[in-house]
Every structure is written in structure tokens, then in C-alpha cells.
Design a protein around this motif. Structure first.
Motif, PDB file in Angstrom:
ATOM      1  N   ALA A 111       0.924  -0.653  -0.005  1.00  0.00           N
ATOM      2  CA  ALA A 111      -0.331   0.157   0.014  1.00  0.00           C
ATOM      3  C   ALA A 111       0.713   1.078   0.066  1.00  0.00           C
ATOM      4  N   SER A 112       0.476   2.201  -1.080  1.00  0.00           N
ATOM      5  CA  SER A 112       1.623   3.471  -0.837  1.00  0.00           C
ATOM      6  C   SER A 112       0.496   4.266   0.044  1.00  0.00           C
ATOM      7  N   ASP A 113       0.188   4.410   0.470  1.00  0.00           N
ATOM      8  CA  ASP A 113       0.108   4.994   1.863  1.00  0.00           C
ATOM      9  C   ASP A 113       0.305   4.310   3.473  1.00  0.00           C
ATOM     10  N   LEU A 114       0.824   3.355   3.690  1.00  0.00           N
ATOM     11  CA  LEU A 114       0.947   2.719   4.356  1.00  0.00           C
ATOM     12  C   LEU A 114       1.927   3.685   5.778  1.00  0.00           C
ATOM     13  N   PRO A 115       0.829   3.454   7.058  1.00  0.00           N
ATOM     14  CA  PRO A 115       1.421   4.367   7.936  1.00  0.00           C
ATOM     15  C   PRO A 115       2.969   3.342   8.451  1.00  0.00           C
ATOM     16  N   ALA A 116       3.731   3.704   9.677  1.00  0.00           N
ATOM     17  CA  ALA A 116       5.023   3.232   9.686  1.00  0.00           C
ATOM     18  C   ALA A 116       4.858   2.051  10.501  1.00  0.00           C
ATOM     19  N   LYS A 156       6.358  -0.720  -3.019  1.00  0.00           N
ATOM     20  CA  LYS A 156       6.964  -2.087  -3.591  1.00  0.00           C
ATOM     21  C   LYS A 156       6.084  -2.881  -4.156  1.00  0.00           C
ATOM     22  N   THR A 157       5.690  -3.434  -5.470  1.00  0.00           N
ATOM     23  CA  THR A 157       6.007  -4.573  -6.213  1.00  0.00           C
ATOM     24  C   THR A 157       6.587  -5.674  -6.015  1.00  0.00           C
ATOM     25  N   THR A 186      -5.644  -3.630   6.013  1.00  0.00           N
ATOM     26  CA  THR A 186      -4.584  -3.612   4.722  1.00  0.00           C
ATOM     27  C   THR A 186      -3.140  -3.268   4.298  1.00  0.00           C
ATOM     28  N   VAL A 187      -2.907  -4.058   4.089  1.00  0.00           N
ATOM     29  CA  VAL A 187      -0.537  -3.336   3.947  1.00  0.00           C
ATOM     30  C   VAL A 187      -0.622  -4.000   2.769  1.00  0.00           C
TER      31      VAL A 187
END
Length: 396
Positions: free
Chosen positions: A113-118, A130-131, A333-334
Motif C-alpha cells: 500500500a502506497s499510504d502505509l503508516p510506519a 513496492k511491487t 490492509t497492507v
């Protein structure tokens, strides 16, 4: 009415009345018995509910607790698993001891997820956006291939490729993989290695009743686990990509403990309605997968989610029969899993699919498997894979 007819009617009347009275008494007695049994059942259900609510509550350990004798029990399970592999081998192949029938192995991409919290940036999810290239194997749970319409568990195994870092298993350093192994129910029908050994041995011997009722002693009966097994062996979904899949057992997630699940995410894909499949076909789940990915060229989308353990809640590491409540710890969701349109149903790819090894122990320390069932998997998966691969190689 003649005198004779009147005489007969009077003669029969009292006897018939006695029969009516007897049936009325029996009916009243049966009604009272039914009411009594209902009340007794409700009291039993209420008492059991209260007991389970008390039993499955309170704080739990945040570290593994390995029981005495687990290593010996694991060796017993390995021997039973090999017996299952021998028993259900085909004329040309030795199959897996579980999840023997694949609907297909498909190429996929897992995007963090592009907006994943730390807090959620752990292991393979450390870099937002990352893909990862991946393989996904979709399967039935049984130890032998059977018609898809029959009640069965359904599985999903994900293998991320080219994952840098030190692997958990010394023998796997060259593989550079991270596997996630899941099936379509949030909890398992056994608690630990001891129960698994007893359960799988009974089923391997064809004594299914003993799997959950190992003796005449009611204290050994595993009725709750039997109900979990019935819930797991559910009706087949319309397609393998319509189901939700759970890790069931716990894992490390960086500094914390967690469980995983993969849920369909249709909003991330173009709108698509699968044509009605013929469920009487033995492989209709493979047909459904082929219809979507190969014939209609439509992708399938999922969200990969993580549920963190709260040790102050009843979220045990060692008991896989307990589902962690979302009210205690919600899923987050990660990453997003996308299966692109592709041609997967070829002899070469199906053979490669059968040869693939999946294990929760293929991966990084950041996602180390936890609990007895995962410790069991470490030994059993490796031993069974080595056994069947060696024999399949000899048969070629």
C-alpha cells in the motif's frame, strides 16, 4: 337405526373413547417431554456459552510456549503424512498430503500500500508502493483429488519472488522467497500438535469418528472442533477468487505478532460478472478461473490484511482453534494482490505447479511462523516435500 345397530354402536363407543383418551394422554406427555428437552437444551447451550466465554477470555502469552514431547509427536505426524501420500498416489505422481488438487498456479503481483503508516511497514511490506512478483496456488484441501462441488476446504498459497535478506531456513537461502499459506476459514479444527496427531492418524486409518471422539470418555470429545470442521468443509464458492483466505496460525510482524488474511477486492478491478459455471463438472473451479483469466481476460484483485495480537485479549499463539476477534483487533490492509489475465492451464505450468514447494517457513525473520501448528509445519512440509519429489523424480 335398528336395535342391533344401536347395540353395536353402544358396544364400540366406550372402547373407542378409551383409545382417544390414551392418545391424548400420550400426546400431552410427549409435548411436555419436548418442552422439557428444549428447556434442558437451552440451559445446556447457555451454560456451555458461559463456560466458553470464560474459558476463552483474559490475557494470553505473547511468546511461544512449547509443550513437552512435541518433537516426538511431530515425528509421528510425519510418518502418518507419508502414509497418506503413499495411499493417494496416482499412477504417475505422488501428491501432497493436503491440498493435493490445484485449480491452478497463476502469476500475480503484490503491491505494498502506497499510504502505509510506519507501524505497518514490516518485512516485505517495509517499502510503500513496492511491487513483488508472485506465484499464487489455489487448491482444494483434501488429500486426494475429488469433485469440486463436494464440501471441502479451499486454499491459497502466495509465493513472493526475489526477496532479499536472510531466509529462516538455512537450506533455502538461494530461493529468496516469502510464502503466505492460507485457507478459507479463520480457525482450525485442532488446537495443537497433540490434537493434530490424534486427528490425522484417525482419518488416515479410515476411523473418522475417532478424529473427534477418541474414546468413550466424554471429557475427550471435541465437539467444538467438530463444528469448526463442519464449518470449514463448506459449499464451494463460484470461483477460487471469490473466497477469503486466512493464515489461521500466527506469525511475527516485525516486533509484533499477527495473523494474515486475503480478501477479494473487486473495487480494485474492472467490473466483471463470472458466467454461470456447471457445478456438476469435476473441475468447475478451474473452469471458473480459466473463464475469468484466460477466456474473458479479466483480472482478479485482493487485499492482503494484517491483524495484530493484543495479549491483553484472548488472542492465543498456541491454539489455532481460536479465531482472533476483529472487535479485539481489526484487520488492516497492507498490500494489494492483482492476478492479471493470463494463460495458466497448460501441461507445462500444471506440472510446475505440482512441483512447487510452499511453506510458511520460506521467508524472512520479520514474518517468522509462531505456535505449535507452525512448528509442526516446519518439519512435516519439508519431509513430505522431499519424499514426494524424490519419488516423482524416480518415476520420470
Amino acid at each position: 337405526m335398528t336395535e342391533r345397530t344401536l347395540f353395536i354402536s353402544r358396544k364400540r363407543g366406550p372402547g373407542r373413547g378409551r383409545w382417544v383418551t390414551a392418545w391424548q394422554i400420550l400426546g400431552h406427555w410427549l409435548a411436555r417431554l419436548a418442552i422439557g428437552l428444549t428447556i434442558l437444551g437451552l440451559l445446556g447451550w447457555g451454560g456451555a456459552s458461559l463456560w466458553y466465554a470464560w474459558r476463552f477470555s483474559g490475557a494470553v502469552a505473547a511468546v511461544e510456549e512449547i509443550p513437552e514431547g512435541e518433537a516426538a509427536m511431530t515425528q509421528d505426524v510425519i510418518q502418518t503424512a507419508i502414509r497418506i501420500v503413499d495411499r493417494f498416489r496416482t499412477d504417475t505422481r505422488y501428491l501432497r498430503d493436503a491440498h493435493a488438487k490445484a485449480h491452478g498456479c497463476v502469476r500475480a503481483q503484490l503491491e505494498v500500500a502506497s499510504d502505509l503508516p510506519a507501524q505497518w511497514r514490516q518485512g516485505v511490506f517495509s517499502e510503500p508502493g513496492k511491487t513483488w512478483a508472485a506465484w499464487v496456488r489455489l487448491s482444494n484441501g483434501n488429500a486426494y483429488p475429488q469433485f469440486d462441488k463436494l464440501s471441502d476446504a479451499r486454499g491459497m498459497a502466495i509465493k513472493l519472488l526475489d526477496v532479499p535478506g536472510t531466509q529462516l531456513l538455512g537450506s533455502q537461502q538461494a530461493r529468496r522467497e516469502q510464502d503466505f499459506v492460507m485457507f478459507n476459514h479463520p480457525n482450525f479444527f485442532v488446537s495443537d500438535v497433540a490434537e493434530y496427531r490424534q486427528n490425522v492418524a484417525a482419518q488416515a486409518d479410515g476411523k473418522r469418528a475417532l478424529a473427534f471422539f477418541p474414546s468413550w470418555d466424554p471429557r475427550t470429545w471435541q465437539i467444538r472442533h467438530l463444528l469448526i470442521a463442519f464449518a470449514t468443509l463448506s459449499k464451494a464458492p463460484d470461483s477460487p477468487v471469490d473466497a477469503t483466505y486466512y493464515s489461521v496460525s500466527p506469525y511475527r510482524f516485525g516486533p509484533e505478532n499477527a495473523k494474515f488474511r486475503v480478501v477479494p477486492e473487486p473495487s480494485a478491478c474492472p467490473a466483471y460478472t463470472l458466467p454461470k459455471m456447471n457445478r456438476d463438472q469435476p473441475n468447475f473451479l478451474r473452469d471458473a478461473l480459466f473463464q475469468q483469466l484466460s477466456a474473458d481476460r479479466q483480472p482478479a484483485c485482493f487485499a492482503l490484511q494484517v491483524q495484530l495480537q493484543d495479549p491483553n485479549r484472548y488472542m492465543p499463539l498456541e491454539d489455532t482453534s481460536v479465531a482472533w476477534k476483529e472487535s479485539d483487533s481489526p484487520f488492516h490492509t497492507v498490500a494489494h494482490l492483482r492476478v492479471a489475465p493470463q494463460d495458466f492451464d497448460t501441461p507445462e505450468q500444471n506440472l510446475a505447479c505440482d512441483d512447487m514447494r510452499f511453506s510458511p517457513w520460506h521467508g524472512l525473520e520479520a514474518h517468522r511462523p509462531l505456535g505449535g501448528i507452525n512448528r509442526l509445519r516446519k518439519a512435516v512440509y519439508e519431509a513430505v516435500a522431499d519424499y514426494r519429489h524424490a519419488r516423482n523424480a524416480q518415476a520420470q
